[in-house]
Design an enzyme around this catalytic site. Structure first.
Site, PDB file in Angstrom:
ATOM      1  N   HIS A   1      27.115 -27.835  42.404  1.00 45.21           N
ATOM      2  CA  HIS A   1      26.921 -27.716  43.849  1.00 45.21           C
ATOM      3  C   HIS A   1      28.236 -27.977  44.591  1.00 45.21           C
ATOM      4  O   HIS A   1      28.810 -29.052  44.516  1.00 45.21           O
ATOM      5  CB  HIS A   1      25.792 -28.619  44.344  1.00 45.21           C
ATOM      6  CG  HIS A   1      24.520 -28.365  43.589  1.00 45.21           C
ATOM      7  ND1 HIS A   1      23.517 -29.282  43.498  1.00 45.21           N
ATOM      8  CD2 HIS A   1      24.100 -27.282  42.883  1.00 45.21           C
ATOM      9  CE1 HIS A   1      22.528 -28.772  42.765  1.00 45.21           C
ATOM     10  NE2 HIS A   1      22.861 -27.563  42.383  1.00 45.21           N
TER      11      HIS A   1
ATOM     12  N   ASP B   1      29.049 -28.309  47.684  1.00 42.38           N
ATOM     13  CA  ASP B   1      29.125 -28.903  49.012  1.00 42.38           C
ATOM     14  C   ASP B   1      29.564 -30.372  49.073  1.00 42.38           C
ATOM     15  O   ASP B   1      29.400 -31.038  50.110  1.00 42.38           O
ATOM     16  CB  ASP B   1      27.811 -28.676  49.799  1.00 42.38           C
ATOM     17  CG  ASP B   1      26.586 -29.074  49.020  1.00 42.38           C
ATOM     18  OD1 ASP B   1      26.733 -29.608  47.909  1.00 42.38           O
ATOM     19  OD2 ASP B   1      25.467 -28.850  49.520  1.00 42.38           O
TER      20      ASP B   1
END
Ligand code: ARG
Length: 389
Positions: free
Chosen positions: A249, A251
């Site tokens: 991920h 982010d």
């Protein structure tokens, strides 16, 4: 091309937010051990203790619910429409023709599963058994959007088998040194045989989509995304962060905040050369300050790193929601001329993420833009016969 007034319309991570989905903690379970994942207790003393199994205790769920609800309230106070998913029963064992798993996980992080790319809602394949059916919690909302917006496109990526053969199970037993060496060459527990990606490995920059190769997104998954998105006018750019040992991920690693500005992780630089696309097009890469907690100080059952500090949610190119404790980051954002809305969110960390993870944008005002006019991009059609990396 979709209309500017369409309900499902979101091309990047920063345009003014109009409608968003915020996850819910109800029915959450501890993530089970499975070939694609081995959860570990956070604290140094607990490393070798067994990770709990089954449903999370009610008081833990209540604490997370309070913070998720407070986020929903804050967003509503900003004039944003907030929708919530409906978690099914997650505690039961799941059995499909190709795998079994002790229980499902939670529906706190829609970002991991669902992504809006312009007028399209795309459901990711996912990479772990416990999250295979997570899309179901969002189906009611997806149907609603699909009925309400005739321009919405709805795509479900091919579900992988998640059979034993899809994973390199011994990955988890490799000594740390070997694991790190292999990870630097992007060999993880998921093989390349099937299409595998989590939605949160993508970051949206208008017609350009950046995808990180990770433990949750393999090269075959990126290839599928290219073949799916390129004919729709997108350019898909694989990126790599060879020093990220929590590689899943994007982010907490590479966070665009407005046109021309990406918040970067000082401990996880891009693979050499990959920064050129940004620099050549006048983008600035600004390192985030050190988070306020060390990895060992993160909540006991949290599986993410201290860099959840960077997991901010943009409400517009000038307004950002940031975790309350992360003062150094708030100061930086302030210096960069953002209005910062701080909110406590640490009780959500044990559910897989922070403010960006726990949300999924449906509508941001704005249309597709080309933020990388100076780009050396070769569409897949020109690469026929070459190995895609
Ligand atoms: N793997 C990341 C880290 O530990 C956490 C990513 C969380 N993001 C998400 N969308 N669930 O730094």
């Amino acid at each position: 091309m979709p209309e500017a007034g369409s309900l499902v319309n979101s091309w990047n991570e920063w345009d003014p937010l109009r409608e968003i989905v915020v996850g819910v903690a109800d029915n959450a379970c501890f993530e089970p051990r499975e070939p694609g994942y081995r959860p570990q207790l956070r604290t140094r003393d607990g490393r070798d203790a067994a990770f709990p199994t089954g449903p999370k205790p009610a008081e833990m769920i209540e604490r997370a619910t309070e913070q998720l609800d407070a986020l929903a309230l804050l967003l509503r106070s900003q004039g944003i429409t907030v929708r919530r998913p409906e978690p099914p029963v997650l505690a039961d064992a799941v059995r499909t023709p190709t795998f079994e798993v002790a229980n499902q996980y939670c529906v706190v992080c829609p970002r991991d599963v669902m992504i809006t790319l312009g007028n399209e809602i795309l459901e990711a394949t996912m990479s772990r058994r416990a999250r295979y059916f997570e899309y179901q919690a969002y189906r009611k909302l997806v149907y609603e959007y699909w009925h309400a917006d005739p321009g919405m496109e709805w795509t479900v990526a091919p579900k992988p088998s998640m059979s034993d053969a899809m994973y390199r199970e011994d990955f988890w037993d490799w000594p740390l040194e070997k694991r790190h060496r292999k990870m630097r060459s992007f060999e993880f527990c998921v093989t390349q045989d099937e299409v595998v990606f989590d939605a949160a490995d993508m970051s949206r920059f208008g017609r350009d989509v950046v995808v990180q190769e990770s433990m949750t997104t393999n090269r075959t998954g990126i290839h599928w995304l290219k073949r799916h998105l390129e004919p729709r006018g997108f350019r898909v750019h694989p990126v790599h962060f060879p020093l990220d040992f929590f590689l899943s991920h994007i982010d907490c690693t590479f966070v665009p905040l407005r046109p021309g500005l990406v918040l970067t992780n000082p401990e996880r630089p891009l693979r050499e050369g990959e920064e050129q696309m940004f620099l050549r097009n006048g983008w600035e890469l600004v390192d985030a300050p050190q988070p306020t907690s060390s990895n060992d100080e993160m909540p006991r059952y949290c599986q993410s790193s201290k860099w959840l500090s960077m997991n901010v949610l943009s409400l517009s190119p000038t307004k950002v929601v940031c975790e309350e404790q992360e003062k150094p980051l708030q100061d930086l954002l302030d210096k960069l001329n953002f209005e910062v809305l701080p909110i406590p969110f640490r009780d959500v960390f044990e559910y897989g993420g922070s403010l960006h993870c726990a949300t999924w944008d449906i509508n941001r005002v704005g249309m597709v833009e080309d933020y990388f006019p100076r780009l050396d991009y070769r569409p897949l059609a020109q690469q026929r016969g070459e190995r895609v990396t």
